[in-house]
Design a protein around this motif. Structure first.
Motif, mmCIF file in Angstrom:
data_model
loop_
_atom_site.group_PDB
_atom_site.id
_atom_site.type_symbol
_atom_site.label_atom_id
_atom_site.label_comp_id
_atom_site.label_asym_id
_atom_site.label_seq_id
_atom_site.Cartn_x
_atom_site.Cartn_y
_atom_site.Cartn_z
ATOM 1 N N LEU A 161 1.170 -1.448 0.049
ATOM 2 C CA LEU A 161 0.319 0.141 -0.273
ATOM 3 C C LEU A 161 0.580 0.886 -0.287
ATOM 4 C CD1 LEU A 161 -3.332 -0.643 2.812
ATOM 5 C CD2 LEU A 161 -3.293 -0.673 0.135
ATOM 6 N N ALA B 47 -3.849 -6.196 14.839
ATOM 7 C CA ALA B 47 -3.846 -5.838 13.939
ATOM 8 C C ALA B 47 -2.769 -5.422 12.947
ATOM 9 C CB ALA B 47 -5.069 -6.150 12.776
ATOM 10 N N MET C 81 -1.278 -1.923 11.423
ATOM 11 C CA MET C 81 -2.214 -0.982 10.883
ATOM 12 C C MET C 81 -1.345 -0.677 9.105
ATOM 13 S SD MET C 81 -2.487 2.125 13.684
ATOM 14 C CE MET C 81 -0.546 0.420 14.632
ATOM 15 N N MET C 82 -0.355 -1.015 9.288
ATOM 16 C CA MET C 82 0.476 -0.488 7.652
ATOM 17 C C MET C 82 0.081 -1.603 6.730
ATOM 18 S SD MET C 82 1.598 -0.683 10.104
ATOM 19 C CE MET C 82 3.564 -0.667 11.127
ATOM 20 N N SER D 251 -3.858 -1.806 6.299
ATOM 21 C CA SER D 251 -5.018 -1.036 6.370
ATOM 22 C C SER D 251 -6.350 -2.201 6.675
ATOM 23 C CB SER D 251 -5.408 -0.102 5.356
ATOM 24 O OG SER D 251 -6.309 0.828 5.699
ATOM 25 N N ALA D 252 -7.004 -2.272 5.360
ATOM 26 C CA ALA D 252 -8.275 -3.672 5.539
ATOM 27 C C ALA D 252 -7.955 -4.642 5.148
ATOM 28 C CB ALA D 252 -9.062 -3.114 3.864
ATOM 29 N N PHE D 253 -6.978 -4.505 4.550
ATOM 30 C CA PHE D 253 -6.159 -6.593 4.388
ATOM 31 C C PHE D 253 -6.233 -7.225 5.745
ATOM 32 C CE2 PHE D 253 -5.130 -4.905 0.293
ATOM 33 C CZ PHE D 253 -5.839 -5.794 -0.842
ATOM 34 N N SER D 254 -5.027 -6.533 6.815
ATOM 35 C CA SER D 254 -4.660 -6.565 8.248
ATOM 36 C C SER D 254 -6.097 -6.805 8.897
ATOM 37 C CB SER D 254 -4.274 -6.508 8.866
ATOM 38 O OG SER D 254 -4.682 -4.672 9.039
ATOM 39 N N LEU D 255 -6.902 -5.776 8.528
ATOM 40 C CA LEU D 255 -8.376 -6.790 9.538
ATOM 41 C C LEU D 255 -9.084 -7.773 8.528
ATOM 42 C CD1 LEU D 255 -10.735 -5.973 10.832
ATOM 43 C CD2 LEU D 255 -11.524 -4.313 8.972
ATOM 44 N N MET D 256 -9.379 -8.008 6.821
ATOM 45 C CA MET D 256 -9.983 -9.199 6.819
ATOM 46 C C MET D 256 -8.567 -10.547 6.920
ATOM 47 S SD MET D 256 -12.453 -7.863 5.217
ATOM 48 C CE MET D 256 -12.832 -6.528 5.232
ATOM 49 N N VAL E 65 -9.294 -1.037 9.228
ATOM 50 C CA VAL E 65 -8.866 -1.850 10.932
ATOM 51 C C VAL E 65 -8.331 -1.157 12.361
ATOM 52 C CG1 VAL E 65 -6.525 -1.217 10.009
ATOM 53 C CG2 VAL E 65 -7.079 -3.264 11.341
ATOM 54 N N LEU F 254 -4.273 5.182 5.280
ATOM 55 C CA LEU F 254 -5.443 4.001 5.296
ATOM 56 C C LEU F 254 -5.674 3.320 4.051
ATOM 57 C CD1 LEU F 254 -6.468 4.270 8.654
ATOM 58 C CD2 LEU F 254 -4.977 2.225 7.927
#
Lengths: 290, 319
Positions: free
Chosen positions: A84, A166, A168-169, A171-176, B222, B246
């Motif tokens: 990212l 998770a 943070m760097m 982002s949504a990929f780590s959330l998923m 996240v 982000l």
């Protein structure tokens, strides 16, 4: 590049994963300040003989404690990347480089297959020293592959959690990755294979709120910090002091979220008992071509 | 009308427009041409502003105090709705609502976070931050949907799961983890829509879907930009930078393949024309339901596993 060569041979011994505990002759307990020799503490499973404080250790030490010597490292060729182009005070790319320098060839989780008193087990152990054990794509993928490996070979799985949450760097990929690991553990469950979740200090955030809490058996080392939100965040939100012993292993046991707490010296016996009691049968052979 | 920082140029124009309309209504002068001209100008300016929003501006829009919430959409999308309460263990969480509803001829279960529309209600709804009881209520309703073969629609709008003492005591982490695990195996279709804020595990706790969609002025990440700034920059001040870093906008999420589609909002945001927004959302849901109902359950679950299993960006180092 040393570890790539070793990977080729397949079989790894505990000495192949670089020690995660400090070098030197003397060891000072972070709990009570008691000083002992490094040799002594390592013989005591890195637990202070005086106060019982469980020193933070890495995957290599856990593999050494739990496995019968020989084990095979799995999926060690997966590496995080800064896809990212995430930059805060430092770029994620630079953070990864720094982490690689500190721990060459390593990631926030290490997976290995070995035997516990002659019975096969896959262990995925998190490494707090690698970017706070944070969960990014690699942690998710390694757990996902570990689950597939367990299903393919009919093996039980132990995950040793130790993470700030998770990454943070990513982002949504780590959330998923929370979703990915949980969905894969649902497949392990559907296959009727046991999943043991050991929580160690600290286990917080997205790791707790996904795979760490999903064990058929949830257990922890003594006095570990385990929670969803960090204590500081909670304190800031409610603007009150937190009760004594809040979010410790003992607190979670008392509130019904752990099956039991295990002293590190009993870890191998406990896991052996679980494998025996769950009656997991496997004709898995620990060979170099696996 | 509440104008956000970046909408300031529009505020003046709207003030002028109101004056013109007033003069016109007083009847002494015919202002209709001027009104039309100004309306065109507002429209043009709006398009200019809203076609080029930054990540942080999206976040602000997603939190607009007049933005429609779950309850509004349920009222406008369903012809019949029975709200169901409680997790059957401990409590009825007010930050997550849900129930049985009829969309067209189709019965569905709808679950979503609910924020309050005034100060009192915002507290009552705990600002859309659910406790474990909320996630357990959501799961209970989803299990009900599974039993009666009803599709599940989740509407996501939360600044995060509640970080409190009681939440930890009752297992916030376990409740969210359990939902992820159970939603993986749920033998009925799940459509997830981010209608406002999609913050972290609190959003994901009702967010596993066969298909996931985002309304145009929403975000999914996240961590919230403020908290990200606090942790990585050690100050609140870098929230705009964090919001960019982000990559949390629907366009980013679509590009990453993490969502299936973006639902268009009226010009200026959902709050500018909530009825129109509800109509668009309803049409989207109806179309999606029709498609997903065609898929047999085994294939549905297989696809759901694949969808999530494939998420991740990494390198495979070879020797």
């Amino acid at each position: 590049m040393g570890w790539f060569k070793r990977l080729k041979k397949g079989v790894q011994t505990s000495s192949n994963l670089k020690k995660d505990t400090p070098d030197g002759l003397w060891f000072k307990c972070k709990g009570c300040g008691h000083t002992t020799t490094n040799k002594d503490i390592s013989e005591h499973f890195y637990v202070c003989p005086k106060c019982g404080f469980h020193e933070r250790i890495g995957p290599g030490e856990y593999f050494k404690i739990i496995f019968d010597g020989k084990y095979i490292r799995l999926f060690a060729n997966l590496k995080s990347k800064d896809f990212l182009n995430f930059t805060d005070l430092k770029s994620y790319g630079d953070r990864l480089k720094a982490a690689d320098k500190k721990k060459p060839g390593r990631e926030a989780i290490e997976v290995a297959v070995g035997k516990v008193k002659q019975k096969p087990l896959v262990i995925a152990a998190m490494d707090f020293a690698y970017i706070g054990g944070s969960m990014g794509s690699v942690v998710g993928e390694k757990i996902s592959r570990a689950v597939d490996y367990c299903i393919e070979n009919r093996l039980p799985l132990l995950i040793i959690s130790k993470s700030g949450g998770a990454r943070m760097m990513e982002s949504a990929f780590s959330l998923m990755q929370m979703a990915k690991t949980s969905i894969q553990l649902a497949q392990l469950s559907n296959a009727g294979l046991p999943f043991f979740s050991l929580m160690t200090n600290p286990t917080t955030g997205g790791v707790t709120a996904s795979f760490a809490m999903l064990g058929d058996i949830n257990f922890a080392e003594p006095k570990a910090l385990i929670g969803f939100a960090g204590p500081r965040v909670i304190k800031e939100t409610i603007k009150k002091d937190l009760p004594e012993g809040f979010q410790t292993s003992e607190f979670l046991l008392d509130h019904g979220f752990l099956d039991f707490i295990t002293h590190r010296k009993d870890l191998k016996d406990t896991i052996n008992d679980l494998i025996v009691l769950f009656n997991t049968k496997s004709d898995f052979k620990l060979t170099e071509d696996k | 009308m509440v104008f956000l920082e970046f909408e300031k140029p529009l505020e003046k124009l709207h003030e002028q427009l109101e004056k013109l309309i007033q003069i016109n209504e007083e009847g002494e002068l015919d202002m209709s041409d001027k009104i039309k001209e100004l309306e065109n100008k507002i429209n043009k300016k709006s398009k200019e502003i809203f076609s080029n929003l930054s990540g942080w501006e999206r976040v602000q829009l997603s939190r607009h105090p007049q933005r429609p919430y779950t309850e509004f959409y349920i009222e406008h999308i369903t012809t019949k709705f029975v709200e169901l309460h409680g997790d059957r263990y401990f409590n009825d969480d007010k930050a997550i609502i849900g129930g049985l509803g009829k969309i067209g001829t189709q019965s569905v279960v709808i679950v979503g976070q609910q924020k309050g529309t005034n100060t009192k209600m915002r507290q009552y709804r705990n600002f859309g931050m659910a406790n474990p009881d909320g996630y357990r209520k959501a799961l209970r309703l989803m299990k009900l949907a599974e039993k009666f073969k009803l599709p599940v629609i989740t509407l996501i709008d939360t600044p995060g799961a509640y970080p409190g003492i009681e939440a930890e005591e009752r297992g916030q982490a376990e409740a969210i983890a359990r939902n992820l695990f159970e939603m993986a195996n749920l033998r009925t279709p799940i459509l997830a829509y981010v209608i406002g804020e999609g913050a972290s595990g609190g959003a994901l706790g009702i967010g596993i879907g066969d298909k996931v969609f985002m309304l145009e002025n929403t975000w999914y990440s996240v961590i919230s930009p403020e908290n990200c700034s606090t942790i990585l920059w050690r100050t609140w001040d870098y929230k705009e930078t964090a919001a960019e870093a982000l990559k949390l906008t629907p366009e980013h999420m679509l590009e990453f393949g993490l969502i299936e589609d973006i639902v268009k909002e009226p010009l200026g945001g959902a709050h500018k024309d909530p009825e129109k927004m509800a109509k668009t959302l309803k049409a989207h849901i109806v179309k999606q339901l029709k498609e997903i109902n065609e898929i047999d359950t085994d294939t549905l679950l297989k696809n759901r596993i694949e969808r999530y299993k494939n998420i991740g960006e990494f390198e495979e180092v070879t020797e």
